[in-house]
Write a protein that holds these residues in place. Structure first.
Motif, PDB file in Angstrom:
ATOM      1  N   GLY A  41       6.597  38.115 153.855  1.00  0.00           N
ATOM      2  CA  GLY A  41       7.949  37.668 153.584  1.00  0.00           C
ATOM      3  C   GLY A  41       8.148  36.183 153.832  1.00  0.00           C
ATOM      4  N   GLN A  43      11.684  33.313 154.013  1.00  0.00           N
ATOM      5  CA  GLN A  43      13.119  33.082 153.915  1.00  0.00           C
ATOM      6  C   GLN A  43      13.362  31.713 153.295  1.00  0.00           C
ATOM      7  N   ALA A  65      14.156  38.779 144.705  1.00  0.00           N
ATOM      8  CA  ALA A  65      14.521  38.585 146.112  1.00  0.00           C
ATOM      9  C   ALA A  65      15.659  39.503 146.527  1.00  0.00           C
ATOM     10  N   VAL A 101      15.693  36.109 150.726  1.00  0.00           N
ATOM     11  CA  VAL A 101      14.471  36.556 151.399  1.00  0.00           C
ATOM     12  C   VAL A 101      13.626  37.263 150.346  1.00  0.00           C
ATOM     13  N   LEU A 102      12.321  36.993 150.357  1.00  0.00           N
ATOM     14  CA  LEU A 102      11.460  37.521 149.310  1.00  0.00           C
ATOM     15  C   LEU A 102      10.016  37.497 149.756  1.00  0.00           C
ATOM     16  N   HIS A 103       9.157  38.064 148.934  1.00  0.00           N
ATOM     17  CA  HIS A 103       7.725  38.008 149.199  1.00  0.00           C
ATOM     18  C   HIS A 103       7.221  36.626 148.808  1.00  0.00           C
ATOM     19  N   ARG A 210      14.257  42.915 154.120  1.00  0.00           N
ATOM     20  CA  ARG A 210      13.733  43.567 152.930  1.00  0.00           C
ATOM     21  C   ARG A 210      13.357  42.530 151.859  1.00  0.00           C
ATOM     22  N   VAL A 211      12.295  42.825 151.118  1.00  0.00           N
ATOM     23  CA  VAL A 211      11.822  41.962 150.037  1.00  0.00           C
ATOM     24  C   VAL A 211      11.553  42.821 148.801  1.00  0.00           C
ATOM     25  N   ARG A 212      11.081  42.188 147.734  1.00  0.00           N
ATOM     26  CA  ARG A 212      10.783  42.878 146.474  1.00  0.00           C
ATOM     27  C   ARG A 212      11.962  43.721 146.009  1.00  0.00           C
ATOM     28  N   ASN A 218       9.783  43.792 155.225  1.00  0.00           N
ATOM     29  CA  ASN A 218       8.867  42.820 155.815  1.00  0.00           C
ATOM     30  C   ASN A 218       9.086  42.785 157.317  1.00  0.00           C
TER      31      ASN A 218
END
Length: 392
Positions: A41, A43, A65, A101-103, A210-212, A218
């Protein structure tokens, strides 16, 4: 103007796009043979997503995201909420860009896809950089020499370019390590976890979001240690993370127990430099200011470096490159170095032992949140370095 960017991480890719946006010809050199789905993850605060918007990539990135509504700070033993800050629509309205927030791989893929394939040279190792008054040159492992008007070294925390420019110095172990894992969100749906939370405890802290598009949770569990390998792929021993966080809130332990593959990596930094550039060559991102991730600003600061670099070189001629790089460093060095220091202090604050110091910290955080809707570091998000006047 011709530029060479060494290193195709987040900073190097963003620098390539920013320099191309400024009208320059860019060759991006990367030592790996292909881009892989590595990392976990990440931010991105509004200072970074504002740059993505400028590069016409925000919609692409945001589609992969999650936009957390808030961040919650909690106590380690029973999850009592210390305070919370807004991150959702309110933050976007205030700062002009969203908090995402994402991978990490989703961000990297979006950036890489925006760089024309002919501009990228994969599986190419740079073994030297030299320059004269007229140009700069990189030498590859197969003996090829590539010339340009400037070279941007975005070659990461173990930067060889940093040593070539400023002499040998080593990455500094922060005496912290992180366990990281990704697990399906539906496997922890029964725990009622908030969108984004930091649980603070003696010598440790625990982060999850959380991601994806919300499909994965994450998890990052940080603890103090005297030794740890710096590796994204080193696996933790079975149950190791549970032993490190023994006695924590059952929800934390449940997440750590349900995590399948858990990785453990040592967190390293670099000592601040008084300057990042010499002549036609400059550092960018982790090669210049690698920091602990406790303010979630490492990637954001690299993205800001890249945006300001593009700005300062937008109208520069080849002869003006050294002076333009001086302006770039003047605009970015103090901010990035300050964030290095604040991130380190945040880690110390997060890890205070139970007792009066931790109680004072919690009271101070709660009092600040009662008066302010956004995180203390939001002052960094609001400072629009893309529009500020270059200091003399």
């Amino acid at each position: 103007m011709r530029a060479i960017v060494v290193g195709a991480g987040i900073g190097g890719l963003t620098a390539t796009l920013s320099l191309r946006r400024a009208g320059h010809e860019v060759t991006l050199i990367e030592q790996t043979a292909r881009f892989t789905d590595i990392g976990a993850g990440i931010q991105l605060a509004p200072n970074a997503t504002r740059v993505l918007h400028r590069l016409d990539l925000l919609d692409v990135v945001a589609a992969q995201a999650v936009r957390p509504s808030h961040v919650s700070f909690r106590t380690w033993s029973d999850g009592t909420e210390i305070c919370r800050y807004l991150l959702g629509r309110e933050a976007e309205d205030e700062f002009g860009a969203p908090y995402l927030v994402l991978h990490r791989a989703d961000l990297h893929q979006a950036l890489a896809a925006a760089v024309p394939t002919p501009s990228v040279r994969l599986n190419t190792v740079v073994v030297g950089i030299d320059q004269d008054d007229e140009s700069a040159c990189v030498t590859t492992a197969n003996g090829e020499r590539l010339g340009a008007d400037l070279v941007v070294a975005a070659d990461g925390i173990r930067s060889a370019a940093r040593q070539w420019l400023f002499g040998a110095d080593e990455a500094v172990f922060s005496k912290t390590a992180a366990y990281r894992a990704l697990l399906p969100s539906n496997e922890v749906a029964d725990l009622g976890l908030p969108d984004l939370a930091l649980w603070l405890g003696p010598g440790r802290h625990f982060v999850h979001y959380r991601v994806r598009r919300g499909k994965l949770l994450n998890v990052v569990a940080v603890c103090g240690t005297e030794a740890a390998q710096e590796s994204w792929t080193a696996r933790a021993e079975p149950g190791e993370q549970l032993r490190e966080f023994d006695g924590w809130d059952p929800r934390v332990l449940n997440v750590l127990e349900r995590a399948g593959q858990v990785f453990r990596y040592g967190i390293y930094t670099r000592a601040p430099l008084p300057r990042w550039n010499i002549g036609r060559v400059t550092l960018l991102g982790d090669s210049a200011h690698a920091m602990v991730p406790f303010q979630a600003q490492g990637a954001a600061q690299a993205i800001m470096d890249a945006a300001v670099l593009g700005d300062t070189l937008a109208d520069a001629t080849p002869a003006e490159v050294p002076a333009a790089l001086d302006r770039y460093v003047r605009r970015r060095l103090a901010t990035a170095t300050g964030m290095q220091a604040r991130s380190a202090r945040a880690g110390e604050e997060f890890h205070l032992p139970d007792g009066p110091e931790a109680q004072e910290r919690n009271a101070r955080m709660a009092a600040y949140a009662a008066e302010n809707r956004f995180l203390p570091q939001a002052t960094t998000w609001a400072a629009d370095a893309l529009d500020e006047q270059t200091p003399s």
